[in-house]
Design a protein around this motif. Sequence first.
Motif, mmCIF file in Angstrom:
data_model
loop_
_atom_site.group_PDB
_atom_site.id
_atom_site.type_symbol
_atom_site.label_atom_id
_atom_site.label_comp_id
_atom_site.label_asym_id
_atom_site.label_seq_id
_atom_site.Cartn_x
_atom_site.Cartn_y
_atom_site.Cartn_z
ATOM 1 N N VAL A 142 0.822 -1.216 0.000
ATOM 2 C CA VAL A 142 0.000 0.000 0.000
ATOM 3 C C VAL A 142 0.854 1.263 0.000
ATOM 4 O O VAL A 142 0.464 2.291 -0.547
ATOM 5 C CB VAL A 142 -0.966 0.020 1.209
ATOM 6 C CG1 VAL A 142 -2.126 -0.909 0.985
ATOM 7 C CG2 VAL A 142 -0.251 -0.346 2.500
ATOM 8 N N ILE A 143 2.038 1.195 0.609
ATOM 9 C CA ILE A 143 2.915 2.363 0.668
ATOM 10 C C ILE A 143 3.522 2.650 -0.703
ATOM 11 O O ILE A 143 3.549 3.798 -1.165
ATOM 12 C CB ILE A 143 4.028 2.153 1.708
ATOM 13 C CG1 ILE A 143 3.437 2.072 3.125
ATOM 14 C CG2 ILE A 143 5.070 3.261 1.618
ATOM 15 C CD1 ILE A 143 2.801 3.362 3.597
ATOM 16 N N PRO A 145 2.607 2.065 -3.947
ATOM 17 C CA PRO A 145 1.806 2.774 -4.959
ATOM 18 C C PRO A 145 1.557 4.238 -4.622
ATOM 19 O O PRO A 145 1.543 5.096 -5.508
ATOM 20 C CB PRO A 145 0.485 1.984 -4.971
ATOM 21 C CG PRO A 145 0.829 0.637 -4.442
ATOM 22 C CD PRO A 145 1.901 0.891 -3.425
ATOM 23 N N ILE A 146 1.372 4.533 -3.332
ATOM 24 C CA ILE A 146 1.146 5.925 -2.928
ATOM 25 C C ILE A 146 2.405 6.744 -3.148
ATOM 26 O O ILE A 146 2.360 7.870 -3.658
ATOM 27 C CB ILE A 146 0.682 5.983 -1.458
ATOM 28 C CG1 ILE A 146 -0.694 5.345 -1.314
ATOM 29 C CG2 ILE A 146 0.646 7.433 -0.960
ATOM 30 C CD1 ILE A 146 -1.192 5.251 0.109
ATOM 31 N N LEU A 147 3.566 6.195 -2.789
ATOM 32 C CA LEU A 147 4.825 6.912 -2.993
ATOM 33 C C LEU A 147 5.110 7.089 -4.480
ATOM 34 O O LEU A 147 5.678 8.114 -4.891
ATOM 35 C CB LEU A 147 5.982 6.152 -2.334
ATOM 36 C CG LEU A 147 5.964 6.068 -0.802
ATOM 37 C CD1 LEU A 147 7.174 5.298 -0.306
ATOM 38 C CD2 LEU A 147 5.935 7.452 -0.183
ATOM 39 N N ARG A 148 4.726 6.102 -5.291
ATOM 40 C CA ARG A 148 4.967 6.197 -6.728
ATOM 41 C C ARG A 148 4.181 7.356 -7.335
ATOM 42 O O ARG A 148 4.666 8.037 -8.235
ATOM 43 C CB ARG A 148 4.579 4.872 -7.390
ATOM 44 C CG ARG A 148 5.006 4.767 -8.843
ATOM 45 C CD ARG A 148 5.049 3.333 -9.336
ATOM 46 N NE ARG A 148 3.889 2.560 -8.974
ATOM 47 C CZ ARG A 148 3.911 1.450 -8.236
ATOM 48 N NH1 ARG A 148 5.049 0.984 -7.778
ATOM 49 N NH2 ARG A 148 2.806 0.792 -7.945
ATOM 50 N N PRO A 348 -1.758 3.226 6.036
ATOM 51 C CA PRO A 348 -2.718 2.289 5.452
ATOM 52 C C PRO A 348 -2.261 0.851 5.677
ATOM 53 O O PRO A 348 -1.071 0.571 5.707
ATOM 54 C CB PRO A 348 -2.694 2.649 3.962
ATOM 55 C CG PRO A 348 -1.320 3.210 3.737
ATOM 56 C CD PRO A 348 -0.955 3.913 5.017
ATOM 57 N N ARG A 349 -3.215 -0.040 5.852
ATOM 58 C CA ARG A 349 -2.871 -1.459 5.995
ATOM 59 C C ARG A 349 -3.004 -2.143 4.653
ATOM 60 O O ARG A 349 -3.800 -1.737 3.811
ATOM 61 C CB ARG A 349 -3.789 -2.130 7.021
ATOM 62 C CG ARG A 349 -3.264 -2.106 8.443
ATOM 63 C CD ARG A 349 -3.062 -0.711 8.959
ATOM 64 N NE ARG A 349 -2.607 -0.684 10.349
ATOM 65 C CZ ARG A 349 -2.536 0.421 11.069
ATOM 66 N NH1 ARG A 349 -2.875 1.583 10.540
ATOM 67 N NH2 ARG A 349 -2.115 0.384 12.314
ATOM 68 N N GLY A 350 -2.202 -3.213 4.479
ATOM 69 C CA GLY A 350 -2.146 -3.864 3.174
ATOM 70 C C GLY A 350 -2.347 -5.355 3.233
ATOM 71 O O GLY A 350 -2.949 -5.904 4.163
ATOM 72 N N VAL A 351 -1.764 -6.019 2.246
ATOM 73 C CA VAL A 351 -2.039 -7.428 2.034
ATOM 74 C C VAL A 351 -1.437 -8.309 3.126
ATOM 75 O O VAL A 351 -1.973 -9.378 3.426
ATOM 76 C CB VAL A 351 -1.523 -7.852 0.640
ATOM 77 C CG1 VAL A 351 -0.009 -7.911 0.606
ATOM 78 C CG2 VAL A 351 -2.123 -9.183 0.217
ATOM 79 N N VAL A 352 -0.336 -7.890 3.742
ATOM 80 C CA VAL A 352 0.261 -8.703 4.809
ATOM 81 C C VAL A 352 -0.685 -8.789 5.994
ATOM 82 O O VAL A 352 -0.877 -9.860 6.584
ATOM 83 C CB VAL A 352 1.633 -8.138 5.222
ATOM 84 C CG1 VAL A 352 2.179 -8.895 6.420
ATOM 85 C CG2 VAL A 352 2.612 -8.227 4.061
#
Length: 652
Positions: A142-143, A145-148, A348-352
């Motif tokens: 999640v981090i 894509p946002i940084l990209r 944000p929380r993600g897939v892990v």
Amino acid sequence: MSDFVASITDSLAGIGPAGYITLIVAVSVVCQWFAWRIRMPSILLMLLVGFGLGQIVSAEEVLGRDLLFDGISLTVGIILFEGSMSLRLKHVQDLGRPVWRLCSVTVLVAWALITLTAWLIGFDIKVALLVGAILVVTGPTVIAPILRSLRPTRRVSSLLRWEGIVVDPIGAVLALLVFQGIVSGEGGQAASAVLIALGKTLLIAFGIALLMGVAIEFVMRRRAVPDFLHGVFFLAAAITALVASNALQPESGLLTVTILGIYLGNRPELHLEHVAEFKEHLQILFVGALFIVLAGRISPQQIIDVAPKALIFIAALVLVVRPVSIALGLLRTKVTRNERILLACMAPRGVVAAAVTSIFALGLTQSADALSAKADAASGDDRQALVAQAADLQRIAGQAAEMVPLVFVLIVCTVAIYGLSVGRLAERLGLASANPQGVVFVGVNRWVVDAAKLLQDSGIPVLVVARNYVTLSGARMAGLPTITANILSEYAVKDMDLSGIGYFIACTPEDETNATAAREFSHIFGRANTFQLHRGAKSTGTGSTRRDTAGHLSARYAFVPPLSRAELDRRMMAGMTVKKTALSSKYTLADFRRQYGDDAVILFVQRGGVTSVAHESTKLPSAEGTLIAMVPVTEDAGAARQPTAQAPATDA
């Protein structure tokens, strides 16, 4: 129409494993492409689509539970391995203490506060401890894509990347320790089980990672693996490390692959850029598939049942837990106030989190069933104690089942909250741009300085890079940001701060340098936003394919018409100037063409608050917009031009 929808639903309900995997891959790619087009977080769209798809076809029914969860474990490990390979120790030389605090103090404070919140909304303290351990993570899925899309400052990017990637396995290890304590019972037995699990996890993870890392480095340095096998060789190594580690100690594999990735990514002279690119493509594919599959395991009724708790829980995490844990974790560090504010508003929380929650919820259910079976086979006082313990574990497993929809709602909401709002906040804090439109010029001359100055005066970030300090004097005198560096150096490719930059223009006198640099930086900016100057007239006739550079080794040509560096320099020396022209109904593009003729070179186009590099495919505005162009000097143009310091004719 309803019959058509019903037929599609029936077809999907009877789909086989091959068809299901094909469907998931196709849907994930379409979701990510569509999210890119409409500029929204792709994860949010994939979760919503996956939730809807899961009501028609179940991954567990098609693939089987064991295959599904084994696949989830493998893909999460590969994602963490890819992310950890991108972590550079040199990026945190001035951030060592803050990174350490983010991965230790902040984690412990967040664990305590999340546990307290979960307990207050009704979870058993054991389940609350497990929820707290799982949700200390943020994660690269999640981090990144946002940084990209944001392209923040190097400091902020490094802090968020290190926290996201390193804390993921830490959260998994914490969850493992809590799980071991829960299934081991009460008192000293549970405490000893936790300590033993922690010791085994650390010993196995570091042992396997370092041994395999040294072996891989030894093999790679001796060129024992051909280039075409590098990508799959590293993939096989990561999977082997993950599975071997998990076989020796359950859920230790994530820590193992993270350590292995950090070790390999920071070894000198390995040059793993092509491996990283291969892994990045896999990561994008796996992330999409995982989110769709995991979201599909949730039913609408589960969402409705958990919604009241979830909303309270999310509000506490966003408004209290994250700000407090960042404030305490980064206390007395050199992280600036604005950086702390941005970090406090980015978790944000993600897939892990989703994967680990599903794995441990299932593990508790299986442990409770196994203990019940053991109690049924026992007799006497032992049976009574086992029955009581099994009943308690069944109760805990029932509560743990609520974690899965709770975490799903948490992921959706935190991705929406942070993904949709952090861009504007970062922009106001001066740490990033929600829509990077800045331009980096590689190479310097008078027309570069003039164009960059006009862009800067329009509020567009610019950066001028050249390898000779003296040739940058004109740019410095004009007040432009400059960097003295070879654009093909290790520093420029990996460490140069490109916050706010969205376009790359290679305009050195050397065509091959321009092509190489543009090709390298297309990985950062994308091929659509990476340009070089025209190489000059192409060869024609017999043998031209042997003399001309292959098309895939060149970037797009900048400007309208596309001209070589030598031709642009010649026109400036002949008296042309760079100026900004506003188009309107009273002075249209046609008027501009009539005034300046074919000699005008359009460099940049501004319209609707968007600045872009002009190129042959650009649709030029006819009446509304602004052109930055190199034009012949007329009476009006000469009066309008702002003088700038003259730069030398070459930047070699």
